[in-house]
Design a protein around this motif. Structure first.
Motif, short mmCIF file in Angstrom:
data_model
loop_
_atom_site.label_atom_id
_atom_site.label_comp_id
_atom_site.label_asym_id
_atom_site.label_seq_id
_atom_site.Cartn_x
_atom_site.Cartn_y
_atom_site.Cartn_z
N ASP A 1 -8.38 -5.62 3.20
CA ASP A 1 -7.46 -4.49 3.15
C ASP A 1 -6.05 -5.07 3.08
OD1 ASP A 1 -6.25 -2.04 3.31
OD2 ASP A 1 -6.49 -1.85 5.48
N TRP A 2 -5.45 -5.05 1.90
CA TRP A 2 -4.15 -5.69 1.71
C TRP A 2 -3.20 -4.74 0.99
CZ3 TRP A 2 -2.66 -6.92 -3.44
CH2 TRP A 2 -3.66 -6.77 -4.40
N LEU A 3 -1.94 -5.06 1.08
CA LEU A 3 -0.88 -4.22 0.53
C LEU A 3 -0.07 -4.99 -0.51
CD1 LEU A 3 0.35 -2.76 3.96
CD2 LEU A 3 -1.20 -1.67 2.34
N PRO A 4 0.41 -4.32 -1.56
CA PRO A 4 0.33 -2.88 -1.84
C PRO A 4 -0.96 -2.45 -2.52
CG PRO A 4 1.64 -3.91 -3.55
CD PRO A 4 1.27 -5.01 -2.58
N GLY A 5 -1.91 -3.38 -2.68
CA GLY A 5 -3.19 -3.05 -3.32
C GLY A 5 -3.19 -3.40 -4.79
N PRO A 6 -4.38 -3.47 -5.40
CA PRO A 6 -4.50 -3.94 -6.79
C PRO A 6 -3.79 -3.05 -7.79
CG PRO A 6 -6.60 -3.08 -5.97
CD PRO A 6 -5.70 -3.21 -4.79
N GLU A 7 -3.62 -1.76 -7.49
CA GLU A 7 -2.97 -0.87 -8.45
C GLU A 7 -1.48 -1.16 -8.59
OE1 GLU A 7 -4.55 0.20 -5.74
OE2 GLU A 7 -6.48 0.92 -6.54
N ARG B 1 17.34 -7.79 -17.29
CA ARG B 1 18.78 -8.08 -17.37
C ARG B 1 19.33 -8.56 -16.03
NH1 ARG B 1 22.01 -3.29 -19.25
NH2 ARG B 1 20.59 -1.95 -18.09
N VAL B 2 18.69 -8.12 -14.95
CA VAL B 2 19.13 -8.46 -13.59
C VAL B 2 17.91 -8.88 -12.79
CG1 VAL B 2 20.31 -7.61 -11.51
CG2 VAL B 2 20.93 -6.69 -13.76
N VAL B 3 18.06 -9.88 -11.93
CA VAL B 3 16.98 -10.34 -11.07
C VAL B 3 17.40 -10.16 -9.61
CG1 VAL B 3 15.60 -12.31 -10.29
CG2 VAL B 3 16.12 -12.03 -12.73
N ILE B 4 16.59 -9.41 -8.85
CA ILE B 4 16.75 -9.30 -7.40
C ILE B 4 15.44 -9.75 -6.78
CG2 ILE B 4 17.11 -7.75 -5.45
CD1 ILE B 4 18.82 -5.99 -7.20
N LEU B 5 15.51 -10.75 -5.93
CA LEU B 5 14.30 -11.37 -5.38
C LEU B 5 14.15 -11.02 -3.90
CD1 LEU B 5 12.10 -13.36 -6.49
CD2 LEU B 5 13.36 -15.17 -5.32
N GLY B 6 12.98 -10.51 -3.54
CA GLY B 6 12.64 -10.25 -2.14
C GLY B 6 11.62 -11.25 -1.64
N GLN B 7 11.10 -10.99 -0.43
CA GLN B 7 10.15 -11.93 0.16
C GLN B 7 8.70 -11.49 -0.01
OE1 GLN B 7 12.99 -12.85 3.90
NE2 GLN B 7 11.18 -14.08 3.83
N ASP B 8 8.29 -10.40 0.62
CA ASP B 8 6.93 -9.91 0.45
C ASP B 8 6.90 -8.41 0.67
OD1 ASP B 8 7.34 -9.99 3.19
OD2 ASP B 8 5.44 -10.97 3.66
N PRO B 9 5.80 -7.74 0.32
CA PRO B 9 5.74 -6.29 0.46
C PRO B 9 5.88 -5.85 1.91
CG PRO B 9 3.96 -7.10 -0.94
CD PRO B 9 4.57 -8.30 -0.29
N TYR B 10 6.33 -4.62 2.11
CA TYR B 10 6.37 -4.06 3.45
C TYR B 10 4.95 -3.99 4.02
CZ TYR B 10 11.13 -2.58 2.24
OH TYR B 10 12.45 -2.56 1.87
N PRO B 11 4.74 -4.41 5.27
CA PRO B 11 3.38 -4.48 5.82
C PRO B 11 2.87 -3.17 6.43
CG PRO B 11 4.93 -5.43 7.38
CD PRO B 11 5.74 -5.05 6.16
N THR B 12 3.66 -2.09 6.31
CA THR B 12 3.20 -0.80 6.82
C THR B 12 2.49 -0.03 5.71
OG1 THR B 12 5.08 -0.70 8.34
CG2 THR B 12 3.92 1.37 7.89
N PRO B 13 1.23 0.35 5.91
CA PRO B 13 0.51 1.08 4.85
C PRO B 13 1.29 2.31 4.37
CG PRO B 13 -1.01 0.43 6.59
CD PRO B 13 0.37 0.09 7.09
N GLY B 14 1.31 2.47 3.03
CA GLY B 14 1.98 3.61 2.44
C GLY B 14 3.45 3.41 2.15
#
Length: 226
Positions: A36-42, A57-70
Motif C-alpha cells: 500500500d503505497w502513495l500516490p499509487g500507480p495511477e 520551461r521551469v523545474v521545481i524539485l521536491g523530495q517525496d510524496p505526502y505520506p497522508t493518504p488522499g
C-alpha cells in the motif's frame, strides 16, 4: 500493509527511453508490488505525464510524496484540491502573494504543470505515514535524467528550494539557465532566505526576456490545449 498486485505503470510518452525505465524502474516496481503505497500507480508518473520534455520551461524539485493518504497527487508540493494546504505550500502561497499579489484557490498545482513547470520529486513513492522511506531506492536517477532530457530542448528556469533540491541537481544547471536557490519553504527554514526571494516574478521576467510566455502562477485551473 498490503495491496493487490498492480501492473507496473507505463513510462509516459517522451520520457520512456530514459535509462531509468530500463535499468531501475523494474526493480522499484517489484518492490512496490503488493504494498500500500502513495500516490499509487495511477499517479506515480503524473509530473512527467503532464509535462513532456518539449513543454518543460521551469523545474521545481521536491523530495517525496505526502505520506497522508488522499493528499499527494503526483506533483511536487501539490495536493488534491480538497486537501488543506500543507505548511510548506502555505508559505509558498504567502511568498507568491507578496511577490505577485495573488495565489491559487487551492493546493492543486496541476495548472503549473500544464504550463511547463516540471513538478518532480526526487522520490516518487512513499508508504503511508513514513516520509522518506523510499528515498534510497534509486528514484533520484530519474530526476537527474529527466532534467537533462528537458535541458536538451531549451534553457530552463530552476527554482531550487533547500539543500536537498540543490544537491540533487548539482552540476546540471548551465550558464544559459536561470537558477534561483533559496532556503526551503518549510516553517523551519522559510525565514532564512525563502521569504522575499520573489521566485515567481523573477522566473516570469526571465521568460519574457526570452520572448516566452510567463507562467500564470495564481490561476486556479488552466484548460488543456485543444
Amino acid at each position: 500493509m498490503t495491496a493487490p498486485p498492480f501492473p507496473p505503470a507505463a513510462p509516459p510518452a517522451g520520457w520512456a527511453d530514459l535509462a531509468f525505465f530500463r535499468d531501475t524502474w523494474p526493480e522499484i516496481a517489484a518492490r512496490l508490488n503488493g504494498r500500500d503505497w502513495l500516490p499509487g500507480p495511477e499517479r506515480v508518473f503524473a509530473a512527467l505525464a503532464m509535462t513532456p520534455p518539449g513543454a518543460v520551461r521551469v523545474v521545481i524539485l521536491g523530495q517525496d510524496p505526502y505520506p497522508t493518504p488522499g493528499h499527494a497527487n503526483g506533483l511536487a508540493f501539490s495536493v488534491t484540491p480538497e486537501t488543506p494546504l500543507p505548511r510548506s505550500l502555505k508559505n509558498i502561497y504567502a511568498e507568491m502573494q507578496g511577490d505577485i499579489g495573488a495565489a491559487p484557490a487551492n493546493g492543486d498545482l496541476s495548472h503549473w504543470a500544464r504550463q511547463g513547470v516540471l513538478l518532480l520529486n526526487t522520490s516518487l513513492s512513499v508508504l503511508p505515514g513514513q516520509a522518506g522511506v523510499h528515498a534510497k531506492w534509486g528514484w533520484d536517477r530519474l530526476a537527474r535524467q529527466a532534467v537533462a532530457r528537458a535541458q536538451a530542448e531549451r534553457p530552463l528556469a530552476f527554482i531550487l528550494w533547500g539543500a536537498h533540491a540543490q544537491k540533487a541537481l548539482a552540476g546540471l544547471p548551465r550558464a544559459t539557465d536561470l537558477v534561483i536557490e533559496t532556503a526551503h519553504p518549510s516553517p523551519l527554514s522559510a525565514r532564512r532566505g525563502f521569504f522575499g526571494s520573489r521566485p515567481f516574478s523573477r522566473v516570469n521576467d526571465w521568460l519574457r526576456a526570452r520572448d516566452d510566455m510567463p507562467i500564470d502562477w495564481a490561476l486556479s485551473q488552466v484548460p488543456t490545449a485543444g
